[in-house]
Design a protein around this motif. Structure first.
Motif, PDB file in Angstrom:
ATOM      1  N   LYS A  37      75.916  51.664  37.818  1.00 57.67           N
ATOM      2  CA  LYS A  37      76.946  52.516  38.409  1.00 57.67           C
ATOM      3  C   LYS A  37      77.427  51.960  39.755  1.00 57.67           C
ATOM      4  N   ASN A  38      76.660  51.021  40.307  1.00 60.23           N
ATOM      5  CA  ASN A  38      76.988  50.434  41.605  1.00 60.23           C
ATOM      6  C   ASN A  38      76.758  48.922  41.533  1.00 60.23           C
ATOM      7  N   ILE A  39      77.577  48.169  42.264  1.00 61.69           N
ATOM      8  CA  ILE A  39      77.397  46.718  42.331  1.00 61.69           C
ATOM      9  C   ILE A  39      77.446  46.275  43.781  1.00 61.69           C
ATOM     10  N   VAL A  40      76.471  45.457  44.160  1.00 62.28           N
ATOM     11  CA  VAL A  40      76.446  44.815  45.471  1.00 62.28           C
ATOM     12  C   VAL A  40      76.583  43.313  45.238  1.00 62.28           C
ATOM     13  N   LEU A  41      77.647  42.725  45.759  1.00 63.80           N
ATOM     14  CA  LEU A  41      77.847  41.277  45.710  1.00 63.80           C
ATOM     15  C   LEU A  41      77.508  40.710  47.080  1.00 63.80           C
ATOM     16  N   LEU A  42      76.429  39.946  47.143  1.00 67.16           N
ATOM     17  CA  LEU A  42      75.953  39.387  48.412  1.00 67.16           C
ATOM     18  C   LEU A  42      76.238  37.884  48.407  1.00 67.16           C
ATOM     19  N   VAL A  43      77.111  37.458  49.304  1.00 69.85           N
ATOM     20  CA  VAL A  43      77.511  36.052  49.376  1.00 69.85           C
ATOM     21  C   VAL A  43      76.782  35.374  50.534  1.00 69.85           C
ATOM     22  N   VAL A  44      75.906  34.435  50.197  1.00 66.30           N
ATOM     23  CA  VAL A  44      75.239  33.611  51.205  1.00 66.30           C
ATOM     24  C   VAL A  44      76.169  32.439  51.491  1.00 66.30           C
ATOM     25  N   ASP A  45      76.658  32.367  52.704  1.00 64.72           N
ATOM     26  CA  ASP A  45      77.716  31.425  53.064  1.00 64.72           C
ATOM     27  C   ASP A  45      77.170  30.004  53.216  1.00 64.72           C
ATOM     28  N   GLY A  46      77.469  29.152  52.225  1.00 58.08           N
ATOM     29  CA  GLY A  46      77.356  27.723  52.378  1.00 58.08           C
ATOM     30  C   GLY A  46      76.026  27.010  52.362  1.00 58.08           C
ATOM     31  N   PRO A  47      75.017  27.423  51.601  1.00 58.90           N
ATOM     32  CA  PRO A  47      73.835  26.564  51.454  1.00 58.90           C
ATOM     33  C   PRO A  47      74.036  25.553  50.326  1.00 58.90           C
ATOM     34  N   ARG A  48      73.373  24.424  50.426  1.00 66.34           N
ATOM     35  CA  ARG A  48      73.324  23.504  49.291  1.00 66.34           C
ATOM     36  C   ARG A  48      72.214  23.934  48.355  1.00 66.34           C
ATOM     37  N   MET A  49      72.411  23.713  47.086  1.00 67.39           N
ATOM     38  CA  MET A  49      71.376  24.031  46.112  1.00 67.39           C
ATOM     39  C   MET A  49      70.127  23.180  46.324  1.00 67.39           C
ATOM     40  N   SER A  50      70.308  21.994  46.911  1.00 67.26           N
ATOM     41  CA  SER A  50      69.161  21.100  47.146  1.00 67.26           C
ATOM     42  C   SER A  50      68.185  21.670  48.159  1.00 67.26           C
ATOM     43  N   GLU A  51      68.625  22.663  48.946  1.00 66.29           N
ATOM     44  CA  GLU A  51      67.716  23.319  49.899  1.00 66.29           C
ATOM     45  C   GLU A  51      67.316  24.713  49.444  1.00 66.29           C
TER      46      GLU A  51
END
Length: 317
Positions: A37-51
């Protein structure tokens, strides 16, 4: 009995008329299909997947590693548009890749899932929020399209005071998110945490890694807060993703981003919710940033206009 047979036949007709390469949209009313019933979209700004997820021991994201028992991770998720902050966030919210200005002076071209949900449901603007560490992301609450501009705008709490006043620490943003949840119980929240990106641009490797670890702690803190509130517990989906990654070392290193190298394009998709699989890693499906919008709309039963993405069907139970 006649009605049941009729609905069954109509369902078969819908499926039979659908191209094999298209995603089948929900036929049954959403309220009977999904628990979300609810959605939270949390955007982590700019990490590389390698870290993060591709670091050998995943030692920088211990909370997500632990939470994977409750969720699903897509290992080859991509940003196939502009690998900058504002275009990346806009793509996730509207389902359209656009090369809008990255400084917060240009509105997205198309309405976001928040605007379309507010129009569709008729809910008050306090039921959809954009809460970000970067003030320039306030533009996500509107768009340039004539029939939508200035209408159905979600609530915002961006940067220090919004309106171009500057950035703020992620810890402040996390506190704002918790307060908004407690006061308004919004059905959609879009969050930006910027400290990883800021330390990357400062060429501060130790600060960059520390910010990744602190963000990982914040993700668990927000998830735990969701589960502590009756309006959210067991009926909320949390999606964690990135606006962009960062350059590969061979392309200039972690301090910058913005091109089409795999370091910038390869981003995270990690999610937990009552309708998603658990303890699952998905390596197939060719999923990308604009698919987030369609998946959110599917869960909430919103008929999207303009979006070009597909439903991320492999994450559903």
């Amino acid at each position: 009995m006649k009605k049941i047979v009729l609905y069954f036949i109509l369902g078969l007709l819908v499926i039979s008329c659908t191209n094999d390469n298209q995603e089948v949209q929900t036929v049954i009313d959403n309220q009977y299909t999904y628990q979300t019933k609810n959605i939270v979209l949390l955007v982590v700004d700019g990490p590389r997947m390698s870290e993060t997820w591709e670091e050998v021991n995943r030692e920088n994201i211990p909370n997500r590693v632990s939470l994977l028992s409750q969720g699903v991770f897509i290992s080859d998720f991509k940003n196939n548009g502009s690998t900058n902050t504002n275009p990346g966030h806009s793509a996730m919210c509207s389902g359209v890749y656009e090369n809008i200005k990255n400084n917060g002076t240009e509105l997205p071209g198309y309405p976001s899932i928040m605007q379309q949900w507010l129009k569709y449901t008729g809910e008050d603007k306090t039921k959809a929020w954009i809460i970000t560490s970067k003030d320039k992301l306030e533009v996500l609450n509107d768009c340039k399209l004539e029939d939508w501009k200035g209408k159905f705008q979600p609530s915002v709490d961006c940067g220090i005071n919004g309106n171009g006043s500057g950035y703020r620490p992620d810890a402040v943003t996390v506190d704002k998110v918790k307060l908004v949840m407690e006061k308004y119980s919004p059905n959609i929240i879009v969050i930006n945490l910027k400290d990883v990106d800021s330390n990357g641009h400062a060429s501060n490797w130790n600060g960059y890694i520390d910010a990744i670890k602190k963000t990982d702690t914040s993700i668990k803190e927000i998830w735990d807060h969701i589960q502590s509130l009756s309006a959210y517990k067991n009926k909320t989906t949390l999606i964690v993703s990135n606006d962009h990654g960062r350059h590969l070392d061979s392309k200039g290193g972690f301090a910058q981003h913005g091109d089409d190298c795999n370091g910038c394009r390869h981003i995270e998709f990690f999610a937990m919710g009552p309708d998603f699989k658990k303890n699952t890693i998905i390596s197939t499906g060719n999923y990308e940033q604009i698919d987030i919008t369609s998946t959110m709309a599917e869960l909430l039963g919103v008929p999207l206009q303009y979006a070009n993405g597909k439903i991320i069907k492999n994450v559903f139970k």
